[in-house]
Design a protein around this motif. Structure first.
Motif, PDB file in Angstrom:
ATOM      1  N   ILE A   2       0.938  -1.452   0.452  1.00 19.23           N
ATOM      2  CA  ILE A   2      -0.553   0.024  -0.236  1.00 19.23           C
ATOM      3  C   ILE A   2       1.331   1.094   0.312  1.00 19.23           C
ATOM      4  CG2 ILE A   2      -0.267   0.180   2.803  1.00 19.23           C
ATOM      5  CD1 ILE A   2      -3.419   0.715   1.856  1.00 19.23           C
ATOM      6  N   GLN A   5       0.517   7.377  -0.202  1.00 12.37           N
ATOM      7  CA  GLN A   5      -0.928   8.394  -0.500  1.00 12.37           C
ATOM      8  C   GLN A   5      -2.036   7.423  -0.031  1.00 12.37           C
ATOM      9  OE1 GLN A   5      -1.090   9.155  -4.469  1.00 12.37           O
ATOM     10  NE2 GLN A   5      -3.054  10.814  -4.033  1.00 12.37           N
ATOM     11  N   ALA A   6      -2.161   6.136  -0.045  1.00 10.63           N
ATOM     12  CA  ALA A   6      -3.325   5.221  -0.013  1.00 10.63           C
ATOM     13  C   ALA A   6      -3.660   5.933   2.136  1.00 10.63           C
ATOM     14  CB  ALA A   6      -3.113   3.654  -0.554  1.00 10.63           C
ATOM     15  N   LYS A   9      -5.034   8.908   3.069  1.00  7.82           N
ATOM     16  CA  LYS A   9      -6.187   8.260   2.296  1.00  7.82           C
ATOM     17  C   LYS A   9      -7.312   7.660   3.658  1.00  7.82           C
ATOM     18  CE  LYS A   9      -6.248  10.115  -2.625  1.00  7.82           C
ATOM     19  NZ  LYS A   9      -6.494   9.587  -3.407  1.00  7.82           N
ATOM     20  N   HIS A  10      -7.064   6.795   3.797  1.00  9.39           N
ATOM     21  CA  HIS A  10      -7.358   5.937   4.868  1.00  9.39           C
ATOM     22  C   HIS A  10      -7.857   6.543   6.064  1.00  9.39           C
ATOM     23  CE1 HIS A  10      -6.848   2.804   1.705  1.00  9.39           C
ATOM     24  NE2 HIS A  10      -7.938   2.254   2.452  1.00  9.39           N
TER      25      HIS A  10
END
Length: 73
Positions: A2, A5-6, A9-10
Motif C-alpha cells: 500500500i 498516499q493510500a 487517505k485511509h
C-alpha cells in the motif's frame, strides 16, 4: 503493498469519521485512536447487524414454509 498516499487517505477517512485524531510533533504526525468513538460505532453496528440477522432468519423461515407448501402440492 500500500502506498503512503493510500495510507494517508485511509487515515483522513478515519479522522473525518471521528475515530482517530492526528497531532504534530516536529516532522512526525502521530495518529491516535479514539477508543470511545470506536466503541460507540461498534455498538451501533452490532445493533443493526442483529436486526438484519433477525430479519433474514424470519425470511428464511417464510421461504422454507413456502417451499414446503409448494412441494406438498
Amino acid at each position: 503493498d500500500i502506498t503512503k498516499q493510500a495510507v494517508s487517505k485511509h487515515i483522513q477517512v478515519l479522522e473525518q469519521a471521528g475515530l482517530v485524531t492526528r497531532t504534530r510533533e516536529a516532522q512526525r504526525r502521530p495518529v491516535h485512536l479514539d477508543a470511545a468513538a470506536l466503541e460507540r460505532m461498534t455498538a451501533w453496528i452490532d445493533r443493526y447487524r442483529l436486526d438484519a440477522e433477525r430479519n433474514y432468519r424470519r425470511l428464511d423461515a417464510l421461504l422454507s414454509r413456502m417451499t414446503d407448501k409448494t412441494e406438498r402440492s
